[in-house]
Design a protein around this motif. Structure first.
Motif, PDB file in Angstrom:
ATOM      1  N   LYS A   1      42.802  33.939  39.571  1.00 26.79           N
ATOM      2  CA  LYS A   1      42.855  34.414  38.187  1.00 26.79           C
ATOM      3  C   LYS A   1      41.464  34.775  37.685  1.00 26.79           C
ATOM      4  O   LYS A   1      41.291  35.776  37.000  1.00 26.79           O
ATOM      5  CB  LYS A   1      43.462  33.341  37.275  1.00 26.79           C
ATOM      6  N   LEU A   2      40.480  33.977  38.049  1.00 27.32           N
ATOM      7  CA  LEU A   2      39.115  34.248  37.593  1.00 27.32           C
ATOM      8  C   LEU A   2      38.548  35.516  38.225  1.00 27.32           C
ATOM      9  O   LEU A   2      37.726  36.202  37.606  1.00 27.32           O
ATOM     10  CB  LEU A   2      38.198  33.063  37.914  1.00 27.32           C
ATOM     11  N   LYS A   3      38.967  35.841  39.425  1.00 27.91           N
ATOM     12  CA  LYS A   3      38.471  37.052  40.068  1.00 27.91           C
ATOM     13  C   LYS A   3      38.928  38.296  39.314  1.00 27.91           C
ATOM     14  O   LYS A   3      38.249  39.325  39.330  1.00 27.91           O
ATOM     15  CB  LYS A   3      38.938  37.117  41.522  1.00 27.91           C
ATOM     16  N   ASN A   4      40.064  38.206  38.621  1.00 25.05           N
ATOM     17  CA  ASN A   4      40.600  39.351  37.880  1.00 25.05           C
ATOM     18  C   ASN A   4      40.102  39.402  36.439  1.00 25.05           C
ATOM     19  O   ASN A   4      40.362  40.382  35.749  1.00 25.05           O
ATOM     20  CB  ASN A   4      42.126  39.320  37.900  1.00 25.05           C
ATOM     21  N   ASP A   5      39.421  38.372  35.974  1.00 28.50           N
ATOM     22  CA  ASP A   5      38.914  38.363  34.597  1.00 28.50           C
ATOM     23  C   ASP A   5      37.735  39.321  34.444  1.00 28.50           C
ATOM     24  O   ASP A   5      37.061  39.679  35.398  1.00 28.50           O
ATOM     25  CB  ASP A   5      38.473  36.956  34.192  1.00 28.50           C
ATOM     26  N   PHE A   6      37.491  39.685  33.197  1.00 29.64           N
ATOM     27  CA  PHE A   6      36.373  40.564  32.869  1.00 29.64           C
ATOM     28  C   PHE A   6      35.067  39.806  33.070  1.00 29.64           C
ATOM     29  O   PHE A   6      34.931  38.650  32.677  1.00 29.64           O
ATOM     30  CB  PHE A   6      36.503  41.043  31.413  1.00 29.64           C
ATOM     31  N   ASN A   7      34.075  40.463  33.661  1.00 29.55           N
ATOM     32  CA  ASN A   7      32.780  39.852  33.937  1.00 29.55           C
ATOM     33  C   ASN A   7      31.868  40.037  32.729  1.00 29.55           C
ATOM     34  O   ASN A   7      31.183  41.056  32.597  1.00 29.55           O
ATOM     35  CB  ASN A   7      32.166  40.484  35.191  1.00 29.55           C
ATOM     36  N   PHE A   8      31.861  39.037  31.824  1.00 25.62           N
ATOM     37  CA  PHE A   8      31.045  39.130  30.622  1.00 25.62           C
ATOM     38  C   PHE A   8      29.553  39.118  30.949  1.00 25.62           C
ATOM     39  O   PHE A   8      28.774  39.828  30.319  1.00 25.62           O
ATOM     40  CB  PHE A   8      31.358  37.966  29.666  1.00 25.62           C
TER      41      PHE A   8
END
Length: 73
Positions: free
Chosen positions: A59-66
């Protein structure tokens, strides 16, 4: 001369010793069973936790990279 032969022939063990020895074996057996059950429970917990962490990582791999957005990368 008969007192010399007692060193050659083993004396039979005491009945109390055999009872204590049987109790010790029983205790060691149940300790081993308890250890294996605890180890199996730990392995199940570990595999479940690892699976949960893998799902969270996906899930974290698909999150936006702030941080990349702030650093303009």
């Amino acid at each position: 001369m008969s007192h010399d032969l007692r060193w050659l022939a083993p004396t039979p063990p005491d009945p109390e010793y055999e009872i204590l020895q049987a109790g010790q074996y029983t205790w060691e057996f149940y300790e081993e069973v308890r250890y294996r059950q605890e180890f199996e429970r730990y392995c199940q917990w570990y595999y479940a936790t690892a699976a949960q962490h893998r799902q969270e990582h996906e899930k974290l791999k698909n999150d936006f990279n702030f941080m990349g957005w702030f650093r303009r990368q």
